[in-house]
Design a protein around this motif. Sequence first.
Motif, PDB file in Angstrom:
ATOM      1  N   UNK A   1       0.824  -1.202   0.000  1.00  0.00           N
ATOM      2  CA  UNK A   1       0.000   0.000   0.000  1.00  0.00           C
ATOM      3  C   UNK A   1       0.860   1.255   0.000  1.00  0.00           C
ATOM      4  N   UNK A   2       1.969   1.213   0.730  1.00  0.00           N
ATOM      5  CA  UNK A   2       2.844   2.385   0.774  1.00  0.00           C
ATOM      6  C   UNK A   2       3.559   2.587  -0.555  1.00  0.00           C
ATOM      7  N   UNK A   3       3.857   1.491  -1.239  1.00  0.00           N
ATOM      8  CA  UNK A   3       4.419   1.601  -2.584  1.00  0.00           C
ATOM      9  C   UNK A   3       3.403   2.226  -3.527  1.00  0.00           C
ATOM     10  N   UNK A   4       2.140   1.842  -3.353  1.00  0.00           N
ATOM     11  CA  UNK A   4       1.059   2.399  -4.166  1.00  0.00           C
ATOM     12  C   UNK A   4       0.935   3.898  -3.926  1.00  0.00           C
ATOM     13  N   UNK A   5       1.094   4.319  -2.680  1.00  0.00           N
ATOM     14  CA  UNK A   5       1.013   5.745  -2.355  1.00  0.00           C
ATOM     15  C   UNK A   5       2.180   6.521  -2.951  1.00  0.00           C
ATOM     16  N   UNK A   6       3.346   5.892  -3.029  1.00  0.00           N
ATOM     17  CA  UNK A   6       4.508   6.565  -3.628  1.00  0.00           C
ATOM     18  C   UNK A   6       4.306   6.788  -5.120  1.00  0.00           C
ATOM     19  N   UNK A   7       3.697   5.797  -5.766  1.00  0.00           N
ATOM     20  CA  UNK A   7       3.436   5.914  -7.200  1.00  0.00           C
ATOM     21  C   UNK A   7       2.456   7.054  -7.469  1.00  0.00           C
ATOM     22  N   UNK A   8       1.513   7.254  -6.528  1.00  0.00           N
ATOM     23  CA  UNK A   8       0.488   8.295  -6.695  1.00  0.00           C
ATOM     24  C   UNK A   8       0.707   9.421  -5.677  1.00  0.00           C
ATOM     25  N   UNK A   9       1.928   9.803  -5.457  1.00  0.00           N
ATOM     26  CA  UNK A   9       2.240  10.787  -4.412  1.00  0.00           C
ATOM     27  C   UNK A   9       1.647  12.170  -4.681  1.00  0.00           C
ATOM     28  N   UNK A  10       1.285  12.458  -5.902  1.00  0.00           N
ATOM     29  CA  UNK A  10       0.797  13.787  -6.229  1.00  0.00           C
ATOM     30  C   UNK A  10      -0.679  14.021  -5.969  1.00  0.00           C
ATOM     31  N   UNK A  11      -1.418  12.975  -5.640  1.00  0.00           N
ATOM     32  CA  UNK A  11      -2.865  13.134  -5.449  1.00  0.00           C
ATOM     33  C   UNK A  11      -3.188  13.515  -4.002  1.00  0.00           C
ATOM     34  N   UNK A  12      -4.390  13.987  -3.756  1.00  0.00           N
ATOM     35  CA  UNK A  12      -4.803  14.415  -2.426  1.00  0.00           C
ATOM     36  C   UNK A  12      -5.136  13.263  -1.500  1.00  0.00           C
ATOM     37  N   UNK A  13      -5.352  13.609  -0.230  1.00  0.00           N
ATOM     38  CA  UNK A  13      -5.613  12.600   0.795  1.00  0.00           C
ATOM     39  C   UNK A  13      -6.858  11.773   0.490  1.00  0.00           C
ATOM     40  N   UNK A  14      -7.935  12.435   0.077  1.00  0.00           N
ATOM     41  CA  UNK A  14      -9.175  11.706  -0.169  1.00  0.00           C
ATOM     42  C   UNK A  14      -9.018  10.690  -1.294  1.00  0.00           C
ATOM     43  N   UNK A  15      -8.273  11.055  -2.335  1.00  0.00           N
ATOM     44  CA  UNK A  15      -8.043  10.111  -3.429  1.00  0.00           C
ATOM     45  C   UNK A  15      -7.148   8.967  -2.969  1.00  0.00           C
ATOM     46  N   UNK A  16      -6.193   9.278  -2.100  1.00  0.00           N
ATOM     47  CA  UNK A  16      -5.324   8.231  -1.563  1.00  0.00           C
ATOM     48  C   UNK A  16      -6.140   7.221  -0.762  1.00  0.00           C
ATOM     49  N   UNK A  17      -7.081   7.740   0.002  1.00  0.00           N
ATOM     50  CA  UNK A  17      -7.939   6.850   0.791  1.00  0.00           C
ATOM     51  C   UNK A  17      -8.784   5.963  -0.118  1.00  0.00           C
ATOM     52  N   UNK A  18      -9.272   6.527  -1.209  1.00  0.00           N
ATOM     53  CA  UNK A  18     -10.066   5.743  -2.158  1.00  0.00           C
ATOM     54  C   UNK A  18      -9.215   4.637  -2.781  1.00  0.00           C
ATOM     55  N   UNK A  19      -7.962   4.956  -3.094  1.00  0.00           N
ATOM     56  CA  UNK A  19      -7.058   3.952  -3.659  1.00  0.00           C
ATOM     57  C   UNK A  19      -6.815   2.817  -2.660  1.00  0.00           C
ATOM     58  N   UNK A  20      -6.654   3.180  -1.403  1.00  0.00           N
ATOM     59  CA  UNK A  20      -6.420   2.175  -0.366  1.00  0.00           C
ATOM     60  C   UNK A  20      -7.631   1.269  -0.210  1.00  0.00           C
ATOM     61  N   UNK A  21      -8.819   1.851  -0.167  1.00  0.00           N
ATOM     62  CA  UNK A  21     -10.046   1.055  -0.053  1.00  0.00           C
ATOM     63  C   UNK A  21     -10.185   0.131  -1.265  1.00  0.00           C
ATOM     64  N   UNK A  22      -9.917   0.664  -2.460  1.00  0.00           N
ATOM     65  CA  UNK A  22      -9.999  -0.140  -3.678  1.00  0.00           C
ATOM     66  C   UNK A  22      -9.013  -1.301  -3.617  1.00  0.00           C
ATOM     67  N   UNK A  23      -7.814  -1.006  -3.121  1.00  0.00           N
ATOM     68  CA  UNK A  23      -6.792  -2.048  -3.003  1.00  0.00           C
ATOM     69  C   UNK A  23      -7.230  -3.140  -2.021  1.00  0.00           C
ATOM     70  N   UNK A  24      -7.749  -2.722  -0.865  1.00  0.00           N
ATOM     71  CA  UNK A  24      -8.171  -3.684   0.151  1.00  0.00           C
ATOM     72  C   UNK A  24      -9.356  -4.531  -0.302  1.00  0.00           C
ATOM     73  N   UNK A  25     -10.262  -3.931  -1.049  1.00  0.00           N
ATOM     74  CA  UNK A  25     -11.480  -4.619  -1.447  1.00  0.00           C
ATOM     75  C   UNK A  25     -11.321  -5.463  -2.711  1.00  0.00           C
ATOM     76  N   UNK A  26     -10.400  -5.076  -3.594  1.00  0.00           N
ATOM     77  CA  UNK A  26     -10.337  -5.737  -4.901  1.00  0.00           C
ATOM     78  C   UNK A  26      -9.012  -6.439  -5.211  1.00  0.00           C
ATOM     79  N   UNK A  27      -7.957  -6.133  -4.449  1.00  0.00           N
ATOM     80  CA  UNK A  27      -6.663  -6.705  -4.789  1.00  0.00           C
ATOM     81  C   UNK A  27      -6.084  -7.606  -3.716  1.00  0.00           C
ATOM     82  N   UNK A  28      -6.567  -7.446  -2.500  1.00  0.00           N
ATOM     83  CA  UNK A  28      -6.115  -8.311  -1.428  1.00  0.00           C
ATOM     84  C   UNK A  28      -6.967  -9.563  -1.414  1.00  0.00           C
ATOM     85  N   UNK A  29      -6.344 -10.694  -1.276  1.00  0.00           N
ATOM     86  CA  UNK A  29      -7.058 -11.983  -1.316  1.00  0.00           C
ATOM     87  C   UNK A  29      -8.165 -12.008  -0.271  1.00  0.00           C
TER      88      UNK A  29
END
Length: 237
Positions: free
Chosen positions: A209-237
């Motif tokens: 997740x932290x690697x994902x945040x580094x790749x998208x370091x330019x986006x705002x907090x709310x978008x980062x949170x959305x990415x994290x939720x998407x990752x947890x819901x769709x990419x984690x087994x």
Amino acid sequence: MHSYIPIVKTKKPREVVVALDATFFGRRVDKFGLIIAKDIHEGSPVSYHFITTESLFEYQVLLRDTTYKGFTIKAAVIDGKRGLFRLLEGVPVQMCHFHQQAIITRYLTRKPKLEASIDLKRISSYLGKVKQKRFELLLECWHKRHEEFIKEKTYNIETGKWHYTHRRLRSAYRSLKTNLPYLFTYRNYPDLNIANTTNGLDGGLFSPMKMLMKVHRGIGIEMKKKLIVDYLENWVK
């Protein structure tokens, strides 16, 4: 992209053995955290929410949310945060060996000089390698051998008070003694198949997740949170 709302999946209620922990993203003004309960057998998140500080209250909310969703916690693996053992009273709790080792290293350093410190650090390295009775015996023998040494006191001329000379060594020993009831839970409940570390969260979930945040370091907090939720819901087994 900013209008995207990640889909939060409905999870099937079941009995779970969970790893509990929190991590933080960003620095200073854009810092935020995530607290999570992860099913260590299926590898999937059971419940989670975003936080500003890691506190017992946030863990209490996490545990209530887990129960509210219909999950039954059969056992938990934690990093040893003070007070968390009490919140999990009645549930077998395993103290993460990695975090216990980190506590010992913080007090004694990676390469201690004192004989008593060297001995204690070596004993702590046996976690995960010996049975509880053997570990308790080693710790008891260490205390008997170095009892007078760790009782030594030094007089502070400025304050006019005495204090223990080897306070960090005493703290390291006290940490092992205090956490001892939780260091071998994974062996005492073999049928539950409890992990002895929270590495499934630290390295298996937080790091990606932290690697994902580094790749998208330019986006705002709310978008980062959305990415994290998407990752947890769709990419984690």
